[in-house]
Motif scaffolding. Structure first.
Motif, PDB file in Angstrom:
ATOM      1  N   ASP A  89       3.400  -9.874  15.490  1.00 43.34           N
ATOM      2  CA  ASP A  89       2.021 -10.344  15.552  1.00 43.34           C
ATOM      3  C   ASP A  89       1.139  -9.286  16.206  1.00 43.34           C
ATOM      4  O   ASP A  89       1.483  -8.759  17.274  1.00 43.34           O
ATOM      5  N   GLY A  90       0.030  -8.975  15.545  1.00 35.43           N
ATOM      6  CA  GLY A  90      -0.907  -7.989  16.073  1.00 35.43           C
ATOM      7  C   GLY A  90      -0.493  -6.546  15.855  1.00 35.43           C
ATOM      8  O   GLY A  90      -1.179  -5.622  16.290  1.00 35.43           O
ATOM      9  N   GLY A  91       0.627  -6.331  15.167  1.00 30.62           N
ATOM     10  CA  GLY A  91       1.126  -4.966  14.944  1.00 30.62           C
ATOM     11  C   GLY A  91       0.353  -4.221  13.879  1.00 30.62           C
ATOM     12  O   GLY A  91      -0.400  -4.802  13.100  1.00 30.62           O
ATOM     13  N   LYS A  92       0.563  -2.915  13.838  1.00 32.68           N
ATOM     14  CA  LYS A  92      -0.081  -2.081  12.811  1.00 32.68           C
ATOM     15  C   LYS A  92       0.664  -2.225  11.491  1.00 32.68           C
ATOM     16  O   LYS A  92       1.895  -2.275  11.456  1.00 32.68           O
ATOM     17  N   TYR A  93      -0.120  -2.284  10.411  1.00 38.24           N
ATOM     18  CA  TYR A  93       0.429  -2.393   9.049  1.00 38.24           C
ATOM     19  C   TYR A  93      -0.352  -1.386   8.213  1.00 38.24           C
ATOM     20  O   TYR A  93      -1.568  -1.498   8.097  1.00 38.24           O
ATOM     21  N   ARG A  94       0.335  -0.388   7.674  1.00 41.05           N
ATOM     22  CA  ARG A  94      -0.393   0.689   6.993  1.00 41.05           C
ATOM     23  C   ARG A  94       0.208   1.019   5.625  1.00 41.05           C
ATOM     24  O   ARG A  94       1.428   1.142   5.485  1.00 41.05           O
ATOM     25  N   ILE A  95      -0.668   1.160   4.651  1.00 43.67           N
ATOM     26  CA  ILE A  95      -0.277   1.697   3.337  1.00 43.67           C
ATOM     27  C   ILE A  95      -0.937   3.068   3.227  1.00 43.67           C
ATOM     28  O   ILE A  95      -2.149   3.197   3.415  1.00 43.67           O
ATOM     29  N   ARG A  96      -0.121   4.084   2.960  1.00 41.57           N
ATOM     30  CA  ARG A  96      -0.655   5.451   2.816  1.00 41.57           C
ATOM     31  C   ARG A  96      -0.243   6.006   1.453  1.00 41.57           C
ATOM     32  O   ARG A  96       0.929   5.887   1.074  1.00 41.57           O
ATOM     33  N   ILE A  97      -1.200   6.600   0.761  1.00 41.56           N
ATOM     34  CA  ILE A  97      -0.913   7.187  -0.556  1.00 41.56           C
ATOM     35  C   ILE A  97      -1.495   8.593  -0.576  1.00 41.56           C
ATOM     36  O   ILE A  97      -2.711   8.774  -0.454  1.00 41.56           O
ATOM     37  N   ILE A  98      -0.614   9.593  -0.690  1.00 42.49           N
ATOM     38  CA  ILE A  98      -1.072  10.978  -0.701  1.00 42.49           C
ATOM     39  C   ILE A  98      -0.420  11.752  -1.847  1.00 42.49           C
ATOM     40  O   ILE A  98       0.628  11.367  -2.359  1.00 42.49           O
ATOM     41  N   GLU A  99      -1.072  12.856  -2.208  1.00 39.47           N
ATOM     42  CA  GLU A  99      -0.550  13.713  -3.274  1.00 39.47           C
ATOM     43  C   GLU A  99      -0.089  15.027  -2.681  1.00 39.47           C
ATOM     44  O   GLU A  99      -0.755  15.603  -1.825  1.00 39.47           O
ATOM     45  N   ARG A 100       1.108  15.478  -3.130  1.00 40.64           N
ATOM     46  CA  ARG A 100       1.630  16.778  -2.726  1.00 40.64           C
ATOM     47  C   ARG A 100       2.388  17.393  -3.884  1.00 40.64           C
ATOM     48  O   ARG A 100       3.359  16.813  -4.352  1.00 40.64           O
ATOM     49  N   GLU A 101       1.926  18.522  -4.362  1.00 43.11           N
ATOM     50  CA  GLU A 101       2.624  19.284  -5.416  1.00 43.11           C
ATOM     51  C   GLU A 101       3.015  18.422  -6.616  1.00 43.11           C
ATOM     52  O   GLU A 101       4.183  18.327  -6.979  1.00 43.11           O
ATOM     53  N   LYS A 102       2.009  17.790  -7.208  1.00 42.07           N
ATOM     54  CA  LYS A 102       2.168  16.982  -8.433  1.00 42.07           C
ATOM     55  C   LYS A 102       3.050  15.754  -8.238  1.00 42.07           C
ATOM     56  O   LYS A 102       3.501  15.141  -9.201  1.00 42.07           O
ATOM     57  N   LYS A 103       3.299  15.417  -6.983  1.00 39.35           N
ATOM     58  CA  LYS A 103       4.003  14.167  -6.652  1.00 39.35           C
ATOM     59  C   LYS A 103       3.046  13.301  -5.843  1.00 39.35           C
ATOM     60  O   LYS A 103       2.228  13.801  -5.071  1.00 39.35           O
ATOM     61  N   VAL A 104       3.181  11.998  -6.018  1.00 33.36           N
ATOM     62  CA  VAL A 104       2.407  11.059  -5.213  1.00 33.36           C
ATOM     63  C   VAL A 104       3.394  10.337  -4.296  1.00 33.36           C
ATOM     64  O   VAL A 104       4.427   9.843  -4.751  1.00 33.36           O
ATOM     65  N   PHE A 105       3.086  10.328  -3.016  1.00 33.97           N
ATOM     66  CA  PHE A 105       3.931   9.687  -2.011  1.00 33.97           C
ATOM     67  C   PHE A 105       3.258   8.388  -1.570  1.00 33.97           C
ATOM     68  O   PHE A 105       2.101   8.403  -1.149  1.00 33.97           O
ATOM     69  N   VAL A 106       3.982   7.278  -1.703  1.00 26.98           N
ATOM     70  CA  VAL A 106       3.472   5.967  -1.297  1.00 26.98           C
ATOM     71  C   VAL A 106       4.300   5.514  -0.107  1.00 26.98           C
ATOM     72  O   VAL A 106       5.532   5.437  -0.194  1.00 26.98           O
TER      73      VAL A 106
END
Length: 196
Positions: A89-106
């Protein structure tokens, strides 16, 4: 219990189709950022009830990947669902989506119980559930992450988990970035009938 058994049967059928080669993956270009936003919104009530501190971190407004849209939705939904379920409860919840060298990291990160170091190598195994999750997760079948890994493997991509027990957990998977040609084909407007 009936709902849980129904999900179990459905998951086993899904696994059977993948292992026999009968589940065909239809790759297309789509915006993974938009998919993640829609999934995040679908958990709004659960997130509010836990008062989670939500972060959506995507430097690009949209990132177009080339994958089976329904299958990747299944993977991301499952991981996001687990992250909400096992957040404190009250914790951090994060979705991150980035691109690196023609790959997408989720990546999907949550603060909470995390996973014990000895459990980490086994989380993607069929029917595997850590001791703590057995008590917290009354609805799970222990197949969601196995299916997620099977789908990512079928796309020739990678999925892994980083965790510190009692603090946090982060699942990350990669997808192929769509080429310009794949994007044009997927988002081309159909010709209007009766055009001169």
């Amino acid at each position: 219990e009936v709902k849980r058994l129904s999900r179990l049967v459905s998951s086993l059928l899904d696994i059977s189709r993948m292992e026999s080669g009968n589940r065909k993956f239809e790759k297309t270009a789509f915006d993974i950022c938009e998919m993640a936003r829609i999934i995040l919104l679908s958990f709004e009530a659960k997130i509010d009830s836990k008062k989670l501190d939500v972060e959506f971190d995507a430097p690009e407004e949209k990132l177009i990947v080339y994958s089976d849209k329904d299958a990747i939705n299944q993977v991301l939904y499952n991981i996001c669902d687990n992250a909400v379920k096992f957040s404190r409860d009250g914790g951090k919840y994060r979705i991150r989506i980035i691109e690196r060298e023609k790959k997408v990291f989720v990546s999907v990160y949550n603060e909470g119980e995390g996973i014990k170091a000895e459990d980490v190598p086994h989380v993607f195994e069929r029917f595997y559930k850590g001791d703590k999750s057995r008590g917290l997760d009354k609805t799970g079948t222990g197949l969601g992450l196995y299916i997620a890994k099977s789908i990512i493997d079928a796309h020739n991509e990678e999925i892994w988990v980083k965790s510190k027990y009692g603090e946090y957990c982060e699942f990350v998977f990669t997808l192929k970035k769509a080429s310009d040609g794949q994007v044009k084909k997927a988002f081309a407007k159909p010709a209007e009938n009766g055009a001169d």
